[in-house]
Motif scaffolding. Structure first.
Motif, PDB file in Angstrom:
ATOM      1  N   VAL A   1       0.855  -1.193   0.000  1.00 25.07           N
ATOM      2  CA  VAL A   1       0.000   0.000   0.000  1.00 25.07           C
ATOM      3  C   VAL A   1       0.886   1.237   0.000  1.00 25.07           C
ATOM      4  O   VAL A   1       1.990   1.219   0.538  1.00 25.07           O
ATOM      5  N   LEU A   2       0.371   2.299  -0.615  1.00 22.82           N
ATOM      6  CA  LEU A   2       1.090   3.565  -0.636  1.00 22.82           C
ATOM      7  C   LEU A   2       0.514   4.433   0.475  1.00 22.82           C
ATOM      8  O   LEU A   2      -0.696   4.663   0.524  1.00 22.82           O
ATOM      9  N   VAL A   3       1.384   4.906   1.359  1.00 21.07           N
ATOM     10  CA  VAL A   3       0.931   5.799   2.431  1.00 21.07           C
ATOM     11  C   VAL A   3       1.365   7.214   2.040  1.00 21.07           C
ATOM     12  O   VAL A   3       2.546   7.550   2.121  1.00 21.07           O
ATOM     13  N   PRO A   4       0.424   8.042   1.557  1.00 20.72           N
ATOM     14  CA  PRO A   4       0.822   9.340   0.988  1.00 20.72           C
ATOM     15  C   PRO A   4       1.021  10.422   2.043  1.00 20.72           C
ATOM     16  O   PRO A   4       0.310  11.415   2.084  1.00 20.72           O
ATOM     17  N   GLU A   5       2.003  10.207   2.889  1.00 19.85           N
ATOM     18  CA  GLU A   5       2.376  11.242   3.852  1.00 19.85           C
ATOM     19  C   GLU A   5       3.191  12.296   3.134  1.00 19.85           C
ATOM     20  O   GLU A   5       3.476  12.168   1.952  1.00 19.85           O
ATOM     21  N   ARG A   6       3.606  13.316   3.880  1.00 16.15           N
ATOM     22  CA  ARG A   6       4.443  14.356   3.279  1.00 16.15           C
ATOM     23  C   ARG A   6       5.717  13.743   2.669  1.00 16.15           C
ATOM     24  O   ARG A   6       6.193  14.175   1.636  1.00 16.15           O
ATOM     25  N   HIS A   7       6.245  12.729   3.353  1.00 13.98           N
ATOM     26  CA  HIS A   7       7.310  11.916   2.766  1.00 13.98           C
ATOM     27  C   HIS A   7       6.696  10.548   2.487  1.00 13.98           C
ATOM     28  O   HIS A   7       6.723   9.669   3.347  1.00 13.98           O
ATOM     29  N   PRO A   8       6.109  10.367   1.306  1.00  7.36           N
ATOM     30  CA  PRO A   8       5.321   9.160   1.057  1.00  7.36           C
ATOM     31  C   PRO A   8       6.157   7.886   1.070  1.00  7.36           C
ATOM     32  O   PRO A   8       7.329   7.911   0.703  1.00  7.36           O
TER      33      PRO A   8
END
Lengths: 370, 364
Positions: free
Chosen positions: B116-123
């Motif tokens: 899964v892709l966790v799109p945080e500020r630093h993804p």
């Protein structure tokens, strides 16, 4: 598993992109002149002028831009300046985190940088060291298959004026509010460009009508930079390319004569068209440059006028004053295609990316083309 | 008159409900077709009978994929679940600012089998089994005056390996430990396809060149482009129900400057999709599409749950294999549809759910 491939065929016009460079030297292309930043050597060139860059030791993955002999770096949410102990924190920037050193192009205008942030644009005035938010309503659009796209407006301006072009709307910033100047008709449009000078602001629309190859057209709409009223609306036939604007706002194009005759016999010719929206005048001129022309640059001189610098196939370089048609060949030598020009004011540096070789040249008249 | 009032009343209750519910996508979950809908600010999973299987409230985006499950993106978290529909929550500290601009829930490419892709500020990409992470800024790109969130569309997961596009490079990562194995240059082109044969990873670039990579031995063999044979796209693709890959190619019907010019005059272009099913002769199909934006034509090819989708700007052509035969289904721009298990479904406004698209003759 999903996979997407997108192929785009741009038949004639190549859009401006970013310049990426893996080495320790980065070319920063600007509106009026370019910079060559050598991080390890702690120096940079603005044309032939060399200046020291105190910070930073290495060329880190970051965004870089230059304003008036200062290099700026945007990294980890902080903009810092090479020459001063001055830092600006940027919250919620919409740009991706760069994985290599990248030159920010198209976001620096005059002394200001316009950085897209969630609320709109963070406008950083590097001269007054002030910052402001220019509000903008972002409208992300969905790309099928699970992607999202955000268009960034083009900005251009001079003398504290700001104009923007975004999704078919030309707008003028008046007392902090955007005023719609004109809506760009989308029919047959390939590309739209915004070019502003002190006195005139120009909207260029490159169009082509389906079904007819001879139907490349360029529409030029010019406005007064002071009050935004329309000065000119003309459409030109034929292929016009490489548009540029001088400091006043006069537009120069290179034009291509689309005929079999000129394709064979006119390859050594550089043709251009100067448009003065103030006088509503259009002037065509041409010069023979001895060999097939390959690259064309616009260099501004100290008076704010543009000079045409033509790099030929055999490496010869010609300097042309497009306003009076004077032309002369540079005497310093030949520059092949592995050389690119880092434009200064009235001068420049021919730079070879592979060898790192740099040759300073002056384009001033009277200096004998040194 | 009474009848008319009843009809109007019926319609007035129907219209808002229909307007709020949108079909986002489909996939196979537990070997059954399941559909992802947006209902106001919520995401709803439904089966073919319209039975609600799961609801996640207040989402920004969602995604689902065969063999992977479902992912829901919220402002402060990412919720993903596999076939068992057990939700797993990952807290997000600072969402990627671009995604904060989304007002109506959208579909974003966030989930692939095991990732899964966790799109945080630093993804970062999370391996859902080993919990190992890979920092992946390449899900957000800046090109020609546009910022594009491509999500996991620039990621290919094959066997033990994951390939991520990052700028002009393709990084090959060991999925288990999420450590970089090697880097390939994209040669300023883009990836056309990635597939595995035995222990070798094959990469085909859009410029026709490619690589054969043996990641364990860290051996890279460059494959030169064949100038005599340059389709616009070449893909290996496994249709739903197949056990082997087919080879799908797309090329313009007539190449050369004159046919391009004549296509331009007409405003339409013709492309041939040829499909070589495993063990069979190659078959060609002609597709015609309009050059909507003059001077350039754009199409994209993507895979969805056992079908291939050719997106021709004005319409989508979905290539499926049903009853052992290749079928083409055309859906006009803006019409909601979903693919699950190689079958195309459209939005049924009367029942408020998905219905199977009738197989029709090819219409170009």
């Amino acid at each position: 598993m999903k996979k997407t491939s997108t192929l785009i065929f741009l038949i004639l016009f190549q859009a401006m992109g970013l310049s990426l460079l893996a080495g320790p030297v980065l070319v920063l292309r600007g509106e009026r002149c370019d910079y060559l930043y050598d991080a390890e050597g702690r120096q940079a060139w603005q044309g032939t002028e060399l200046f020291a860059v105190e910070q930073w030791k290495t060329l880190e993955p970051a965004y870089y831009f230059a304003v008036k002999q200062s290099i700026y770096r945007f990294r980890d949410g902080v903009i810092s300046c090479s020459g001063r102990d001055w830092k600006v924190k940027v919250k919620d920037c919409l740009l991706p985190i760069p994985s290599v050193a990248v030159s920010i192009e198209g976001m620096v205008s005059g002394n200001c940088i316009y950085l897209p942030v969630r609320a709109g644009f963070l406008v950083l005035d590097t001269r007054s060291q002030s910052q402001d938010i220019l509000t903008h309503q972002w409208q992300p659009s969905q790309i099928p298959g699970g992607a999202l796209k955000l268009s960034i407006p083009q900005f251009s301006g001079a003398k504290e004026q700001l104009w923007s072009l975004e999704s078919g709307h030309l707008r003028h910033l008046v007392n902090g509010n955007w005023k719609e100047v004109v809506m760009v008709p989308e029919k047959d449009l390939i590309e739209a460009h915004l070019l502003a000078g002190d006195r005139f602001v120009n909207l260029l629309l490159f169009k082509v009508t389906q079904g007819d190859l001879g139907s490349f057209r360029t529409r030029l709409l010019s406005f007064s930079a002071d009050d935004g009223h329309q000065l000119m609306d003309r459409e030109f036939g034929g292929v016009l390319k490489n548009p540029a604007v001088d400091s006043r706002g006069r537009v120069i194009f290179e034009y291509v004569k689309a005929s079999i005759f000129s394709a064979f016999l006119g390859r050594n010719k550089v043709r251009w068209r100067v448009i003065d929206p103030g006088k509503n005048k259009v002037k065509d001129d041409s010069v023979s440059v001895g060999d097939k022309r390959r690259h064309l640059f616009y260099v501004e001189n100290k008076q704010g006028n543009l000079l045409l610098v033509v790099q030929c196939k055999n490496g010869d370089v010609f300097v042309i004053d497009p306003f009076n048609g004077d032309s002369r060949k540079l005497k310093v030598g030949k520059f092949g295609y592995d050389y690119t020009l880092i434009r200064g004011v009235g001068n420049g540096v021919f730079y070879n990316e592979k060898t790192g070789n740099r040759v300073a040249v002056s384009f001033d008249a009277g200096s004998g083309g040194s | 008159m009474k009848k008319l009032v009843i009809v109007l009343l019926f319609l007035s209750t129907l219209v808002p409900a229909v307007a709020e519910k949108r079909l986002l996508s489909g996939a196979m979950l537990l070997k059954k077709p399941v559909f992802l809908f947006v209902d106001g600010k919520d995401a709803v999973l439904e089966d073919l009978n319209g039975r609600e299987l799961y609801r996640e409230k207040n989402i920004l985006a969602a995604d689902m994929a065969d063999g992977a499950g479902v992912a829901f993106l919220k402002r402060d978290s990412l919720v993903w679940m596999g076939d068992d529909l057990q939700p797993h929550k990952i807290k997000i500290t600072g969402l990627l600012p671009v995604l904060g601009l989304v007002e109506q829930p959208v579909r974003l490419s966030l989930i692939e089998p095991g990732l899964v892709l966790v799109p945080e500020r630093h993804p970062f990409i999370l391996n859902t089994e080993s919990a190992a992470k890979w920092q992946f800024p390449g899900c957000l790109l800046w090109e020609e005056g546009e910022v594009v969130f491509s999500g996991l569309r620039g990621v290919w997961a094959e066997g033990n390996w994951m390939l991520c596009r990052d700028g002009n490079a393709l990084v090959l990562v060991n999925r288990g430990c999420m450590e970089k194995q090697l880097t390939l240059s994209l040669q300023h082109s883009d990836v056309a396809n990635v597939w595995m044969e035995g222990k070798t990873v094959h990469v085909l670039l859009q410029n026709g060149a490619g690589y054969k990579v043996e990641p364990d031995a860290k051996k890279i063999t460059a494959v030169a482009r064949n100038r005599k044979d340059e389709p616009l796209l070449r893909q290996r693709f496994r249709f739903s129900g197949d056990e082997k890959d087919s080879i799908v190619e797309l090329r313009l019907e007539d190449e050369g400057a004159f046919s391009l010019l004549s296509a331009w005059k007409k405003g339409r272009m013709k492309a041939i999709v040829s499909i070589r099913l495993p063990g069979e002769e190659s078959e060609g199909y002609s597709l015609s599409f309009s050059m909507k934006t003059l001077g350039k034509f754009t199409f994209s090819l993507r895979r969805e749950s056992g079908a291939l989708i050719l997106d021709f700007h004005e319409k989508d052509v979905i290539v499926t294999k049903e009853k052992g035969k290749i079928q083409f289904i055309t859906v006009n721009e803006g019409q909601p549809y979903a693919v699950a298990g190689g079958v195309v479904y459209s939005w049924d406004s009367l029942r408020g759910t998905a219905k199977r698209c009738r197989l029709s003759e090819r219409q170009d």
